[in-house]
Scaffold this active site. Structure first.
Site, PDB file in Angstrom:
ATOM      1  N   LEU A  45       0.822  -1.209   0.000  1.00 36.68           N
ATOM      2  CA  LEU A  45       0.000   0.000   0.000  1.00 36.68           C
ATOM      3  C   LEU A  45       0.861   1.266   0.000  1.00 36.68           C
ATOM      4  O   LEU A  45       0.368   2.377   0.182  1.00 36.68           O
ATOM      5  CB  LEU A  45      -0.966   0.002   1.195  1.00 36.68           C
ATOM      6  CG  LEU A  45      -1.969  -1.160   1.220  1.00 36.68           C
ATOM      7  CD1 LEU A  45      -2.900  -1.040   2.409  1.00 36.68           C
ATOM      8  CD2 LEU A  45      -2.790  -1.208  -0.069  1.00 36.68           C
TER       9      LEU A  45
ATOM     10  N   ALA B 108       6.778   4.727   0.734  1.00 36.55           N
ATOM     11  CA  ALA B 108       6.790   5.907  -0.150  1.00 36.55           C
ATOM     12  C   ALA B 108       6.087   7.078   0.536  1.00 36.55           C
ATOM     13  O   ALA B 108       6.602   8.206   0.551  1.00 36.55           O
ATOM     14  CB  ALA B 108       6.109   5.587  -1.469  1.00 36.55           C
ATOM     15  N   ALA B 109       4.924   6.809   1.139  1.00 37.63           N
ATOM     16  CA  ALA B 109       4.177   7.883   1.821  1.00 37.63           C
ATOM     17  C   ALA B 109       5.016   8.452   2.965  1.00 37.63           C
ATOM     18  O   ALA B 109       5.034   9.674   3.191  1.00 37.63           O
ATOM     19  CB  ALA B 109       2.845   7.359   2.336  1.00 37.63           C
TER      20      ALA B 109
ATOM     21  N   ASP C 277       4.904   4.978  -6.743  1.00 39.62           N
ATOM     22  CA  ASP C 277       4.329   5.161  -5.398  1.00 39.62           C
ATOM     23  C   ASP C 277       4.502   6.600  -4.911  1.00 39.62           C
ATOM     24  O   ASP C 277       3.585   7.199  -4.354  1.00 39.62           O
ATOM     25  CB  ASP C 277       5.036   4.260  -4.373  1.00 39.62           C
ATOM     26  CG  ASP C 277       4.678   2.799  -4.533  1.00 39.62           C
ATOM     27  OD1 ASP C 277       4.221   2.437  -5.631  1.00 39.62           O
ATOM     28  OD2 ASP C 277       4.861   2.047  -3.568  1.00 39.62           O
TER      29      ASP C 277
HETATM   30  O1  PMV Z   1       6.002  -1.685  -3.010  1.00 41.17           O
HETATM   31  P1  PMV Z   1       4.728  -2.104  -3.655  1.00 41.17           P
HETATM   32  O2  PMV Z   1       4.219  -3.385  -3.158  1.00 41.17           O
HETATM   33  O3  PMV Z   1       3.693  -1.027  -3.688  1.00 41.17           O
HETATM   34  O4  PMV Z   1       5.063  -2.412  -5.205  1.00 41.17           O
HETATM   35  C1  PMV Z   1       5.573  -1.437  -6.033  1.00 41.17           C
HETATM   36  C2  PMV Z   1       5.126  -1.663  -7.428  1.00 41.17           C
HETATM   37  C3  PMV Z   1       6.119  -2.367  -8.349  1.00 41.17           C
HETATM   38  O5  PMV Z   1       5.605  -2.166  -9.670  1.00 41.17           O
HETATM   39  C4  PMV Z   1       6.154  -3.864  -8.056  1.00 41.17           C
HETATM   40  C5  PMV Z   1       7.528  -1.811  -8.274  1.00 41.17           C
HETATM   41  C6  PMV Z   1       7.651  -0.356  -8.750  1.00 41.17           C
HETATM   42  O6  PMV Z   1       8.644   0.263  -8.379  1.00 41.17           O
HETATM   43  O7  PMV Z   1       6.803   0.121  -9.500  1.00 41.17           O
END
Ligand code: PMV
Length: 337
Positions: A123, A127-128, A169
């Protein structure tokens, strides 16, 4: 102490978690992805100066606290050495801000993170946290950086967690809303939704390492070049069709495309038996479509329902089967300072 309190600056910011509706993994290889910020946030409070004059102390309410000295030496105050892996990207986010501000003075900063986002299930909690940390530390020094700048710095810190991050993200957490994201150009296009998207998130309870899963997919790609090329092309087509379906409010089409996307994710080996169990429960409870959201390997599932009433029913069926589940709404605010 009274003098110190009087001079203390306080900065704060919050940023939303996200779901990936279409295109995870393939986005790393140039296919677009569709993401939405959701109404679960990470909030960050920052303070300076603090008693420990030249240290950076980071506290997270997931039970980890650490202190970094000026030369970057780490000391775990709570949560043991595992806390280093969680806190390093945040420390890097803080250093990025200080670097950009050319802040050479040795100032002590305390950063307190409080999260409503379950970690490690896709989720976007890290990143958040990075986005909100960059903005909260910058706001300590009054001048707020642009959202674009916050996003760039947060992506740099995220790269510590997984080098090949598409940056998706951080983008959606910074800018909010529903968007189609292109990793190659680091560009996004906002998608206007016609009508409400009633979505449910369900957690398998199995935490994942995005970095390991992305590496696994790279291995799959390297040994199945032609197949992977074809799957990426299909993922890209699904994404483009989904964008049109969302803009015209065609729920049945969106759901069908989610199911197709799930099959592609299964083919690249990032699904999990608990994901299949949850998808089965969701579809028996009336979901129009369901798939992994994020890196997979367990993690979380999203399901699309016909209405708010239906999504409530789906979430309660999933909960009755013993999984954490909740309804989500799209967050159109993004980063808030
Ligand atoms: O970290 P997550 O589970 O939200 O996955 C990120 C999404 C991916 O496409 C798997 C990796 C990326 O950097 O876009």
């Amino acid at each position: 102490m009274i003098q110190l309190m009087a001079r203390m600056s306080h900065g704060k910011a919050s940023a939303p978690a996200k779901i990936i509706l279409f295109g995870e993994h393939f986005v790393v290889y140039g296919s677009p992805a569709i993401l939405a910020a959701i109404n679960k946030r990470v909030s960050v409070d920052t303070y300076t100066p603090i008693d420990e004059e030249d240290k950076i102390v980071i506290r997270s309410d997931i039970g980890v606290v650490g202190r970094y000295s000026n030369d970057g030496e780490f000391n775990a105050l709570e949560g043991g050495m595992k806390s280093k892996a969680v806190l390093d990207p945040l420390y890097s986010a803080i250093k990025e801000v200080l670097l950009v501000r050319n802040e050479k003075k040795r100032i002590g900063i305390e950063v307190c993170i409080s999260s409503k986002v379950p970690p490690g299930i896709g989720l976007g909690s890290s990143a958040a946290s990075c986005v909100a940390t960059v903005a909260a530390v910058a706001s300590l020094f009054q001048k707020n950086p642009s959202r674009q700048k916050v996003c760039e710095l947060a992506i740099r810190s995220e790269k510590l967690i997984h080098k090949k991050t598409s940056g998706a993200d951080c983008y959606v957490s910074t800018f909010g809303g529903l968007m189609q994201y292109y990793s190659k150009s680091k560009n996004f296009k906002n998608i206007e939704t016609k009508g409400l998207l009633s979505l449910v998130v369900a957690s398998t309870g199995v935490k994942h390492s995005t970095s390991e899963l992305v590496t696994g997919v790279k291995r799959f790609k390297d040994t199945n070049k032609l197949l992977f090329e074809s799957l990426t092309k299909q993922a890209s087509d699904i994404c483009l069709q989904a964008c049109t379906a969302i803009e015209s409010g065609k729920l049945d089409k969106i759901g069908a495309l989610m199911n197709e996307n799930q099959i592609l994710l299964q083919q690249i080996g990032i699904s999990h038996y608990k994901v299949h169990e949850i998808i089965d429960i969701c579809s028996k409870a009336g979901a129009i479509g369901a798939k992994i959201t994020g890196a997979g390997g367990g993690g979380a599932v999203i399901a699309l329902a016909e209405s708010k009433q239906e999504s409530t029913k789906i979430a309660s069926r999933v909960k009755a089967a013993g999984y954490q589940s909740f309804e989500v709404e799209i967050d159109y605010n993004g980063l808030s300072i």
